[in-house]
Design a protein around this motif. Structure first.
Motif, PDB file in Angstrom:
ATOM      1  N   LEU A 220       0.823  -1.210   0.000  1.00 41.69           N
ATOM      2  CA  LEU A 220       0.000   0.000   0.000  1.00 41.69           C
ATOM      3  C   LEU A 220       0.857   1.260   0.000  1.00 41.69           C
ATOM      4  N   ALA A 221       2.006   1.179   0.666  1.00 41.38           N
ATOM      5  CA  ALA A 221       2.869   2.354   0.772  1.00 41.38           C
ATOM      6  C   ALA A 221       3.735   2.564  -0.467  1.00 41.38           C
ATOM      7  N   ALA A 222       3.876   1.559  -1.315  1.00 39.77           N
ATOM      8  CA  ALA A 222       4.793   1.642  -2.459  1.00 39.77           C
ATOM      9  C   ALA A 222       4.548   2.848  -3.366  1.00 39.77           C
ATOM     10  N   PRO A 223       3.294   3.233  -3.649  1.00 38.82           N
ATOM     11  CA  PRO A 223       3.082   4.386  -4.540  1.00 38.82           C
ATOM     12  C   PRO A 223       3.647   5.701  -4.023  1.00 38.82           C
ATOM     13  N   VAL A 224       4.092   5.741  -2.760  1.00 36.42           N
ATOM     14  CA  VAL A 224       4.634   6.985  -2.200  1.00 36.42           C
ATOM     15  C   VAL A 224       5.823   7.477  -3.029  1.00 36.42           C
ATOM     16  N   VAL A 225       6.552   6.564  -3.668  1.00 33.77           N
ATOM     17  CA  VAL A 225       7.721   6.987  -4.450  1.00 33.77           C
ATOM     18  C   VAL A 225       7.315   7.902  -5.602  1.00 33.77           C
ATOM     19  N   GLY A 226       6.047   7.848  -6.004  1.00 28.79           N
ATOM     20  CA  GLY A 226       5.573   8.707  -7.082  1.00 28.79           C
ATOM     21  C   GLY A 226       4.781   9.905  -6.597  1.00 28.79           C
ATOM     22  N   LEU A 227       4.818  10.181  -5.291  1.00 28.68           N
ATOM     23  CA  LEU A 227       4.039  11.289  -4.742  1.00 28.68           C
ATOM     24  C   LEU A 227       4.544  12.621  -5.303  1.00 28.68           C
ATOM     25  N   ARG A 228       3.629  13.430  -5.790  1.00 31.97           N
ATOM     26  CA  ARG A 228       3.957  14.738  -6.362  1.00 31.97           C
ATOM     27  C   ARG A 228       3.111  15.784  -5.662  1.00 31.97           C
ATOM     28  N   VAL A 229       3.771  16.818  -5.163  1.00 35.22           N
ATOM     29  CA  VAL A 229       3.043  17.841  -4.418  1.00 35.22           C
ATOM     30  C   VAL A 229       2.764  19.052  -5.290  1.00 35.22           C
ATOM     31  N   GLY A 230       1.752  19.792  -4.913  1.00 40.66           N
ATOM     32  CA  GLY A 230       1.351  21.003  -5.622  1.00 40.66           C
ATOM     33  C   GLY A 230       0.120  21.564  -4.932  1.00 40.66           C
ATOM     34  N   ILE A 231      -0.551  22.489  -5.612  1.00 49.51           N
ATOM     35  CA  ILE A 231      -1.795  23.053  -5.090  1.00 49.51           C
ATOM     36  C   ILE A 231      -2.868  22.880  -6.160  1.00 49.51           C
ATOM     37  N   PRO A 232      -3.915  22.082  -5.912  1.00 46.65           N
ATOM     38  CA  PRO A 232      -4.988  21.963  -6.900  1.00 46.65           C
ATOM     39  C   PRO A 232      -5.603  23.316  -7.205  1.00 46.65           C
TER      40      PRO A 232
END
Length: 724
Positions: free
Chosen positions: A378-390
């Motif tokens: 479940l935690a694996a997708p964290v490597v693709g986490l992208r931050v921003g402001i919707p």
């Protein structure tokens, strides 16, 4: 001793029950009245000292050109299939609309699409699309402190001819437009009532935690508004404060009420039972609540003022809930008397949870490895986490801001929705402005550049990326301008260039949060480890708790990436488009979740520690501890999950993220972690769970949240025989 203090406090409040309840009601009324009279406003200020975008914005503000204020966009298109070039009625209506908007209070100026059409310059004006279908009326306002919601209402009320379709958006909407009616609080409260009623079998017992939480929330949210009188409190704080306040308030009350009902089952008199309940279950509440408050206040490590302010405001709500649990709740329980028992037979342990725990501890290796693999997946997708402001592109299609956003992207390109404002400190070199403008225009990530505007020793250049504000490519373009384009263009000049504007500011805030996140995580982990070591006099128990909490939080992050970035199940929560994770949410969630997970950790391990002190057997202590707390933990978790998921009903993407992320983490933590991994790992570790070096035991101070024997049964006099 904390337990003795809580015991005496409970005895005092039960003797003065009506005074305490009246004082809380009066406090809620006074705080609400003072908050309303203060006129304080919640503001979303993204000012962050030290960022390149902040330097650009400060320079523009100092130049006095008015570009430091906020803007609104009025996007206009002919109502029919024609264009402004072919439809004279639409051109006339556009000119009138432009005049009416310019005449509004506080409007400093607007762009001139009708003028561009009249001079045949529309194709190159930047305010009329190349096909003549879309006209962009950019409305300049002063800074937010000079405006109010009335300015937004005045803009929305401007009449327009039937020949036009008019949509609106921009910063003014972001500042004052609500995200639609949010039924999260009401739905969460109703769900909590149902769960408590099922758990207790008594309407009175179910109503007390909810009543306490609602009254505490009224005081906490009112206090948050008063806090806005002396500091800038962001607009998301009340929503997040309501989420966390309802969750922890009901949970804390649930722990105390459960212990009170157990005491009553042992025939302890009601007032004595309340005092003992607060002296035992109240200790983990105070301790866990303190961890939540300290964790949230730790957001100051990020160096982002609006996050620090939001953390202070939300921690105030949690603190109010802890105080309410120690004062208001005992008074309410005293008024209710034995009616909290209901008709259901009370039991101090749950045979179902006892059987489950014995099953897990018979196969600890299989469960420990299996559940760990599930959480890591479940935690694996964290490597693709992208931050921003919707931005407005994430709003429902029914909103005018979303329709304005789509029209602008259609007519001018996606980058027009997030202009980059380049501020050039000329340093006596006026040619630097043209050099920077030409270099920026030549970058492959830039679609267009407006002519530089020079005021004194500052030049301002507005550029538009080829990609939308939320896209990763836009952040890459900003980074490239700073790292490569500006140094090359100004190699022979003393001038300095900065990239500002809302899009750059949001990207910089996200990067600042990412840079500070490891420091923050390390600080919270170290603090939690030390506090748990003090409480449970162990090295491995707090180390295990820290690692398991990391797993549950990582799983929550992974689910957020799946839903909001990948779009899995987006339709189920009303998400209109995939969006980056709001830049400040990962750090906020870590602070909240690590604190909240400590609620269950302390509550469970306190009972395990009590049983270990009684029996001396680690295996039996684990079984007894979970048998005594399993039902309460699952009920508390179900309440929190329902409260958090209820906020997904709102339209705002950030609120949905908090709801999904917090609900996922609590669900995982209270089930897979607390009721599977904890007994499995404690079984594998055996008596090593309670190992503490002798020298460390002598050095560490003793904290009173440990062993507390079960109260002995107190006989109740038999009723006198009835007279015949």
């Amino acid at each position: 001793m904390l337990s003795q203090t809580l015991y005496r406090l409970a005895r005092w409040t039960t003797r003065r029950r009506w005074v305490v309840i009246g004082a809380w009601l009066a406090l809620a009324v006074v705080v609400a009245g003072a908050a309303g009279a203060s006129g304080a406003k919640l503001e979303d200020g993204f000012t962050v000292p030290g960022l390149d975008s902040q330097q650009a914005n400060d320079l523009i503000a100092a130049s006095g050109g008015g570009q430091d204020g906020i803007t609104a966009q009025v996007v206009v298109t002919p109502a029919g299939d024609g264009t402004f070039r072919s439809d004279e009625a639409a051109r006339t209506a556009l000119a009138q609309l432009q005049t009416d908007v310019a005449a509004l209070p506080h409007v400093l100026g607007t762009t001139d699409p009708s003028g561009a059409l009249a001079t045949d310059a529309s194709a190159t004006s930047g305010v009329v699309s190349s096909d003549g279908r879309v006209a962009l009326l950019r409305v300049q306002y002063p800074t937010l402190d000079q405006l109010s919601a009335a300015d937004l209402e005045a803009l929305k009320a401007v009449p327009h001819d039937a020949a036009l379709r008019v949509e609106m958006g921009g910063d003014l909407f972001f500042a004052y437009e609500g995200s639609g009616e949010n039924l999260g609080e009401l739905v969460g409260i109703l769900a909590a009532l149902v769960i408590l009623l099922l758990a207790f079998g008594s309407f009175v017992a179910a109503l007390l935690p909810v009543g306490m939480a609602v009254l505490g929330l009224a005081v906490g949210i009112g206090g948050m508004t008063l806090l806005a009188s002396v500091m800038t409190v962001p607009s998301y704080a009340p929503v997040l404060g309501a989420m966390v306040g309802l969750g922890v308030g009901i949970d804390y009350a649930l722990f105390v009420v459960t212990r009170h009902r157990e005491n009553l089952a042992r025939l302890v008199p009601a007032d004595e039972s309340i005092a003992r309940a607060l002296a035992t279950a109240g200790r983990p509440v105070v301790f866990a609540g303190g961890i939540v408050v300290v964790s949230i206040l730790g957001l100051a490590v990020a160096g982002v003022p609006f996050m620090t302010a939001g953390g202070i405001a939300i921690s105030l709500v949690v603190l109010v809930m802890v105080v309410a649990s120690a004062t208001l709740l005992p008074a309410l329980l005293a008024v209710a008397g034995r009616r909290v028992v209901g008709r259901r037979r009370l039991a101090t342990t749950s045979p179902r949870w006892e059987r489950w725990t014995r099953h897990v501890t018979r196969h600890p290796g299989i469960y420990a490895v299996g559940v760990s693999l599930v959480l890591l997946a479940l935690a694996a997708p964290v490597v693709g986490l992208r931050v921003g402001i919707p931005d407005d592109g994430a709003l429902p299609p029914s909103r005018t801001e979303r329709q304005a956003y789509d029209l602008v992207a259609e007519g001018f390109g996606p980058g027009r929705n997030g202009p980059l404002v380049v501020a050039v400190e000329l340093a006596g070199d006026p040619a630097a402005a043209s050099a920077v403008a030409a270099a920026v225009a030549a970058d492959p990530g830039v679609a267009g550049v407006e002519e530089p505007v020079v005021r004194g020793d500052l030049a301002t250049i507005v550029a538009y990326a080829t990609t939308g504000p939320q896209e990763e490519a836009t952040a890459d373009t900003i980074a490239r301008l700073r790292a490569d384009v500006f140094p090359a263009a100004l190699a022979d000049s003393a001038a300095v260039a900065h990239v500002g504007g809302q899009t750059a500011n949001f990207a910089d805030v996200g990067q600042r949060v990412n840079d500070r996140l490891p420091v923050f995580v390390g600080a919270v982990l170290a603090m939690s480890f030390l506090l748990l070591m003090l409480v449970f006099r162990s090295v491995l128990v707090p180390l295990k708790a820290v690692l398991l909490n990391l797993l549950s939080i990582g799983a929550a992050y992974g689910v957020m990436v799946m839903v909001f970035q990948w779009g899995w199940g987006a339709d189920l929560i009303g998400l209109e488009a995939t969006v980056p994770i709001v830049s400040f949410i990962p750090m906020f969630m870590f602070a909240l979740l690590f604190g909240l997970s400590m609620d269950y950790e302390v509550f469970l391990l306190s009972r395990v520690r009590e049983s270990y002190a009684e029996t001396g057997s680690n295996d039996e202590a684990v079984v007894r501890g979970i048998a005594r707390t399993g039902r309460v933990i699952t009920s508390a978790a179900a309440i929190m999950v329902c409260v958090f998921l209820a906020f997904v009903l709102g339209e705002d993407a950030a609120t949905k993220m908090f709801g999904v992320g917090l609900a996922t983490a609590i669900l995982v933590d209270a089930t897979l972690v607390r009721l599977v991994l904890v007994p499995a790992t404690m079984k594998l570790l055996g008596t090593a769970n309670w190992w503490l070096p002798a020298w460390l035991d002598r050095v560490l101070p003793h904290v009173d949240v440990g062993h507390d024997p079960e109260p002995a049964a107190v006989p109740v006099p038999a009723p006198a025989p009835a007279r015949v």
